[in-house]
Design an enzyme around this catalytic site. Sequence first.
Site, PDB file in Angstrom:
ATOM      1  CD  GLU A 185      -3.018  -0.691  -0.011  1.00 55.50           C
ATOM      2  OE1 GLU A 185      -3.353   0.501  -0.226  1.00 55.50           O
ATOM      3  OE2 GLU A 185      -3.408  -1.644  -0.715  1.00 55.50           O
ATOM      4  CB  SER A 187     -53.584 -30.607  29.133  1.00 54.99           C
ATOM      5  OG  SER A 187     -54.894 -30.904  28.694  1.00 54.99           O
TER       6      SER A 187
END
Length: 777
Positions: free
Chosen positions: A196, A475
């Site tokens: 870079e 239930s």
Amino acid sequence: MTKRSRTRKPKSSPAKPLTLWGKFWRYTFYAVAIVTLLMVIWTIYLDIQVREKFEGKKWALPARVYAQPLELYQGLSLTPALFEQELKALGYSANGDIRKPGNYVKKNHFISGVDYQIHSRGFVFWDKTETAQTFRITIDENLVTVLLDQAGADLPLVRLEPQEIGGFYPANREDRLLVKLEEIPPLLGETLIAVEDKHFLEHHGVSPMAILRAAWVNVSHGGVRQGGSTITQQLVKNFYLTNKQSILQRKIPEAIMALLLEIHYSKSEILETYINEVFLGQSGDREINGFALGAQHYFRRPLTELNLQQIAFLVGVVKGASYYNPWKHPERAKERRNVVLSVMFNEKLIDEAQYKSAQTAPLGIVSESAISMTTYPAFMDLVKRQLKEDYQEKDLRSEGLRIFTTLSPALQRQAEATVVARIQQMESRVKQKNTQVGFMVTSVGSGEILAMVSDKNPRFDGYNRVLDAKRQMGSLMKPFVYLAALDIPQAYHLMTPVNDDPVSYKSGGKWWAPQNYDKMSHGNLPLYQALANSYNQSTARLGMTLGLSKVIKTVKKAGYSGDIENLPSILLGAKEMTPFEVANVYHTIAAEGVYTPLQAIREVLTAEGQPLKRYPLELEQRFSAESIFQLQFALQQVMQTGTGRSAVNQLPPDLVVAGKTGTTNDQRDSWFAGFSGEHLAVVWMGNDDNTVTPFSGASGALQLWIDFMKKIPTRSLNQDPPPGVVFDWLDIASGKLSAENCMGSVWIPIREEFKPLQKAECIIRPENKNWLQRIFN
């Protein structure tokens, strides 16, 4: 008289008018002075900006959320498959270099068992720092049988690092893992500079030669082929400026700010900030910034464990993360990686053998499905809700908090796989595509939430049915009616006869007359059989005899904090609860009557590792151990002979579990809540629009529960009665004492002080002989 002479002042000549050129240079001077002054003021302003942000808090850091770590010890229930899934999720490499962290080697024994050698990574936990170490573990018959250190000494406990499962991100959705310059591999820094900004250590923020060289290349090729920005300029562009500005607007302040950065700060400070700032990819709407997070994103490994070709890939992605996306453009990404490798070779960072080997290596990227950090949306939603009780939203999104949760990745993966497979199977069988699900698993005793699925597509981040879907529980309410009775020991025990004849009660001006599911009545029968078979008539009669207030008080005592209407229909489940609320009250039953609030968070630390808040275990004995033991026995009968009996032939024969099915009117809701000695799991299935489904509790939710429980290592329920409770043979018909070989006898727990004294008549149970035994008697 002499005349005094007087000196006369010469007459001033009129000023000559400025020529055109004179005016030009004067105004030019003024303009330059003004521009210079403005430039000085602007530079001072930019200097303030540069120093203020660079020396202050550079980034808003997201809160990181971790699952519970896998804790290894001798005797732990663990299968090789689940263990290897955990290692894979943590990014460990099989058959890797055992001398380095993040690798393991597997060896199958000739007779039985699997042996592993593992080099763990270590991790900073809330209570201590686990250092990286090499250890050996053997799993035999789904148990950890050996756990030794490198020297062969027994290890009491090994804790692997936890899996990161998500985070709470800043408004800009930027995510990063901060790393110091001395913590990065030297090869990464050298490669980054070589690719870079080759002259990074020499220039002062701007490189005129690089700009001229890039301009020449771009003009020669008729387009942008090369950039002239230094690493410092790239940092300024990403850290201070925005892409909304034009190139001209951006380039001038970029150059000035780059120079200012170089004046105020060292090269190492600039490079470290760049390494943490650079954009390296996207995961959904989350930005992947910095090399440390980039390593996790692409390779599921820490930065320090990357090999040279992986380092080359990351450096290559800096040029354009979208353009070199390895999942969308693998060939393009590989070509870019190899360009970086050639730079590394030319700069003598690697030798020829390394270069050639790395060039032919695959990218080694994790699968795209594995990169999402919002992995478990239902659980993360719960974590966020619990955190908001103690923390502000902005702190969660900016202070870098470390949040340790209770989620078990192994059980979560199994829960998700089970939901997907079972729902697909059921929908294909009944030709229905709108079935939805809410499923959660907790640890019995601690109340820690281990897994949560709120949609048939487990990774869908939408409506959280576990937390928000209030449905009639059917239930599932019945055990609390029977618990209310057993809590009156002088009046009720498991053999107390209850009547199942037709029953009706007036409620709200109307008569309420529930019927049994089979439309039949069953006369007098023992209390435990009425619950095991989920009879409505006997349950309603028992509940009304006890009184609605007594039953409501029992449900609240078990942990429900909402309102319950004083109506007879609540006895059979006309009360709406979410799966989370159901799990909360059922956990009290599973935990031997001890109430513990369900929790998803263990600990919260600052970004520096300092504890902020602990979530200690809260325990309160709400019901007597004697009552709960009897209720658990009745719920075991549900699984043996009652509505849950389809589990008998599917679960391991030596696994003792308990649970209860639940079905609402017209089968609009299918429920099951069941537990072993280690895990409680609650399942709801139904349609979001509350329409009829083809599933009862037994044919729907129970089957999903069975699929899950038979796949996980778990522990049977404790069968040892508490003090004051004994097992004995009692006669089903009369409730009197009996014996093992008597017809109609049952081995059942009862409080010792209420054990019957009278003996029932004993008719010897005929032996089950085969034809050969009968012939020869």
